[in-house]
Design a protein around this motif. Structure first.
Motif, PDB file in Angstrom:
ATOM      1  N   GLY A 152      13.805 -24.865 -18.320  1.00  0.00           N
ATOM      2  CA  GLY A 152      13.215 -25.021 -19.644  1.00  0.00           C
ATOM      3  C   GLY A 152      11.703 -25.104 -19.645  1.00  0.00           C
ATOM      4  O   GLY A 152      11.080 -25.185 -20.705  1.00  0.00           O
ATOM      5  N   ILE A 178      13.420 -25.110  -4.554  1.00  0.00           N
ATOM      6  CA  ILE A 178      11.974 -25.158  -4.749  1.00  0.00           C
ATOM      7  C   ILE A 178      11.487 -26.477  -4.142  1.00  0.00           C
ATOM      8  O   ILE A 178      11.757 -27.559  -4.683  1.00  0.00           O
ATOM      9  CB  ILE A 178      11.585 -25.040  -6.243  1.00  0.00           C
ATOM     10  CG1 ILE A 178      12.171 -23.762  -6.878  1.00  0.00           C
ATOM     11  CG2 ILE A 178      10.059 -25.067  -6.368  1.00  0.00           C
ATOM     12  CD1 ILE A 178      11.728 -22.445  -6.261  1.00  0.00           C
ATOM     13  N   MET A 219       1.790 -30.425 -14.318  1.00  0.00           N
ATOM     14  CA  MET A 219       0.531 -30.551 -13.580  1.00  0.00           C
ATOM     15  C   MET A 219      -0.630 -30.810 -14.545  1.00  0.00           C
ATOM     16  O   MET A 219      -1.477 -31.681 -14.315  1.00  0.00           O
ATOM     17  CB  MET A 219       0.323 -29.242 -12.789  1.00  0.00           C
ATOM     18  CG  MET A 219      -1.055 -29.002 -12.289  1.00  0.00           C
ATOM     19  SD  MET A 219      -1.522 -30.147 -11.017  1.00  0.00           S
ATOM     20  CE  MET A 219      -0.394 -29.694  -9.722  1.00  0.00           C
TER      21      MET A 219
HETATM   22  N1  LIG Z   1       3.591 -27.611 -10.468  1.00  0.00           N
HETATM   23  C1  LIG Z   1       3.257 -27.780  -9.206  1.00  0.00           C
HETATM   24  O1  LIG Z   1       2.085 -27.894  -8.860  1.00  0.00           O
HETATM   25  C2  LIG Z   1       4.320 -27.826  -8.148  1.00  0.00           C
HETATM   26  C3  LIG Z   1       3.907 -27.830  -6.818  1.00  0.00           C
HETATM   27  C4  LIG Z   1       4.855 -27.841  -5.811  1.00  0.00           C
HETATM   28  C5  LIG Z   1       6.206 -27.869  -6.152  1.00  0.00           C
HETATM   29  N2  LIG Z   1       6.570 -27.886  -7.464  1.00  0.00           N
HETATM   30  C6  LIG Z   1       7.997 -27.897  -7.748  1.00  0.00           C
HETATM   31  O2  LIG Z   1       8.318 -26.842  -8.631  1.00  0.00           O
HETATM   32  C7  LIG Z   1       9.446 -27.224  -9.441  1.00  0.00           C
HETATM   33  C8  LIG Z   1       9.115 -27.010 -10.905  1.00  0.00           C
HETATM   34  O3  LIG Z   1       7.986 -27.820 -11.248  1.00  0.00           O
HETATM   35  P1  LIG Z   1       7.175 -27.604 -12.596  1.00  0.00           P
HETATM   36  O4  LIG Z   1       5.777 -27.954 -12.284  1.00  0.00           O
HETATM   37  O5  LIG Z   1       7.512 -26.286 -13.194  1.00  0.00           O
HETATM   38  O6  LIG Z   1       7.779 -28.786 -13.482  1.00  0.00           O
HETATM   39  P2  LIG Z   1       8.097 -28.912 -15.050  1.00  0.00           P
HETATM   40  O7  LIG Z   1       8.054 -30.359 -15.371  1.00  0.00           O
HETATM   41  O8  LIG Z   1       7.265 -27.967 -15.852  1.00  0.00           O
HETATM   42  O9  LIG Z   1       9.613 -28.434 -15.112  1.00  0.00           O
HETATM   43  C9  LIG Z   1      10.634 -29.203 -14.548  1.00  0.00           C
HETATM   44  C10 LIG Z   1      11.882 -29.005 -15.397  1.00  0.00           C
HETATM   45  O10 LIG Z   1      12.942 -29.751 -14.793  1.00  0.00           O
HETATM   46  C11 LIG Z   1      13.672 -30.392 -15.820  1.00  0.00           C
HETATM   47  N3  LIG Z   1      14.364 -31.549 -15.284  1.00  0.00           N
HETATM   48  C12 LIG Z   1      13.844 -32.769 -14.968  1.00  0.00           C
HETATM   49  N4  LIG Z   1      14.824 -33.584 -14.528  1.00  0.00           N
HETATM   50  C13 LIG Z   1      15.986 -32.870 -14.556  1.00  0.00           C
HETATM   51  C14 LIG Z   1      17.336 -33.159 -14.228  1.00  0.00           C
HETATM   52  N5  LIG Z   1      17.712 -34.372 -13.794  1.00  0.00           N
HETATM   53  N6  LIG Z   1      18.265 -32.176 -14.382  1.00  0.00           N
HETATM   54  C15 LIG Z   1      17.903 -30.959 -14.836  1.00  0.00           C
HETATM   55  N7  LIG Z   1      16.642 -30.637 -15.196  1.00  0.00           N
HETATM   56  C16 LIG Z   1      15.690 -31.574 -15.051  1.00  0.00           C
HETATM   57  C17 LIG Z   1      12.639 -30.757 -16.866  1.00  0.00           C
HETATM   58  O11 LIG Z   1      13.228 -30.969 -18.144  1.00  0.00           O
HETATM   59  C18 LIG Z   1      11.724 -29.530 -16.820  1.00  0.00           C
HETATM   60  O12 LIG Z   1      12.126 -28.541 -17.751  1.00  0.00           O
HETATM   61  C19 LIG Z   1       9.766 -28.657  -9.056  1.00  0.00           C
HETATM   62  O13 LIG Z   1      10.776 -28.659  -8.080  1.00  0.00           O
HETATM   63  C20 LIG Z   1       8.461 -29.158  -8.459  1.00  0.00           C
HETATM   64  O14 LIG Z   1       8.668 -30.219  -7.568  1.00  0.00           O
HETATM   65  C21 LIG Z   1       5.657 -27.859  -8.463  1.00  0.00           C
END
Ligand SMILES: NC(=O)c1ccc[n+]([C@@H]2O[C@H](COP(=O)([O-])OP(=O)(O)OC[C@H]3O[C@@H](n4cnc5c(N)ncnc54)[C@H](O)[C@@H]3O)[C@@H](O)[C@H]2O)c1
Length: 256
Positions: free
Chosen positions: A18, A144, A197
């Motif tokens: 989402g 991820i 972020m």
């Molecule tokens: N953004 C970064 O800099 C970064 C860096 C390294 C790794 N990551 C990893 O990338 C992935 C995505 O991160 P993002 O930055 O897009 O985050 P984001 O917060 O934009 O998206 C995360 C999504 O996960 C959903 N979510 C949270 N808890 C949940 C649950 N219990 N069950 C199902 N859905 C759930 C949220 O509603 C959200 O839509 C994560 O695994 C994060 O650890 C992100």
């Protein structure tokens, strides 16, 4: 979709679809011909991603699933079978981001929730997807992870521990299920300009100035599309000899 689509005929489930990286992966998979279950704990945003895919001419369904809830996970996989007849690609992307704190100040509940969503979630999703994948002749699982799976960061021991565990979860699945035609890898992004972020730093500019430029030798945060490109590669047959590996897309964060 065209005959050259790299994921033509594949059925993919993306958790946390989402928002941010998950949404972009779901859209990229659909552009490459996959049918997609956009799954998120937030049903509205899951459905919004599915709507974006359908509007762009793809095939997707939006569903709610809390990856830490075993019954919800079982239902998500059952939905893949009833909606699409099976599952070829699973992306464990959903994550919960705990507040930063030095280890001795981490609330026990934060530790537990961080491991429940960020490690047990991918375990449960894989646990229930694998038999269905195996029945269909195999597939690709992508966790991820993060550059934080490789290096620690101040105040993030809970998050780093969870991300590090995903690397070993992928290796274990790779060994146990290679014989089922299943590959499992991690994809480790560096700092990516996602809503989470940007929220952490207040504005995109602050995030770039305080985190992107100083920490990444390439001088900036990554773009969600740069991570989705790696996920398409790992999901596709282009990575057919790759399993138990980590694809690091971190702008050089861990090169120092
Ligand atoms: N953004 C970064 O800099 C970064 C860096 C390294 C790794 N990551 C990893 O990338 C992935 C995505 O991160 P993002 O930055 O897009 O985050 P984001 O917060 O934009 O998206 C995360 C999504 O996960 C959903 N979510 C949270 N808890 C949940 C649950 N219990 N069950 C199902 N859905 C759930 C949220 O509603 C959200 O839509 C994560 O695994 C994060 O650890 C992100």
């Amino acid at each position: 979709m065209t005959g050259t689509a790299r994921l033509a005929g594949k059925r993919a489930l993306v958790t946390g679809a989402g928002s941010g990286i998950g949404r972009t992966i779901a859209l990229a998979f659909a552009r490459e011909g996959a049918r997609v279950q956009s799954s998120d704990i937030d049903l509205d945003t899951a459905r919004e991603s599915a709507r974006m895919i359908v509007e762009a001419g793809g095939d997707a369904v939006g569903r709610r699933c809390d990856v830490g809830d075993p019954d919800a996970v079982r239902q998500a996989i059952a939905d893949m079978e009833s909606d699409f007849g099976g599952i070829d690609v699973l992306v464990n992307n959903a994550a919960w981001f705990p507040a930063r704190a030095p280890l001795a100040e981490i609330p026990e509940g934060d530790w537990e929730k961080c491991l429940a969503v960020n490690v047990t979630g991918p375990f449960l999703m894989s646990r229930h997807a694998i038999p269905v994948m195996a029945k269909g002749g195999g597939g690709s699982i992508i966790h991820i992870a993060s550059q934080m799976a490789k290096v620690a960061n101040y105040g993030q021991t809970h998050y780093c521990t969870a991300k590090g565990a995903l690397l070993m979860l992928a290796k274990g699945i790779a060994l146990d299920h290679a014989g089922d035609g299943i590959r499992c890898n991690t994809l480790s992004p560096g700092g990516i300009a996602t809503p989470s972020m940007i929220e952490l730093y207040g504005t995109r500019e602050n995030a770039e100035r305080q985190w992107g430029a100083p920490m990444h030798p390439l001088g900036r945060l990554g773009r969600v599309e740069e991570i989705a490109a790696g996920a398409v590669f790992l999901a596709s047959d282009e990575s057919s000899f790759m399993t138990g590996a980590d694809l690091l897309i971190d702008g050089g964060y861990t090169a120092r």
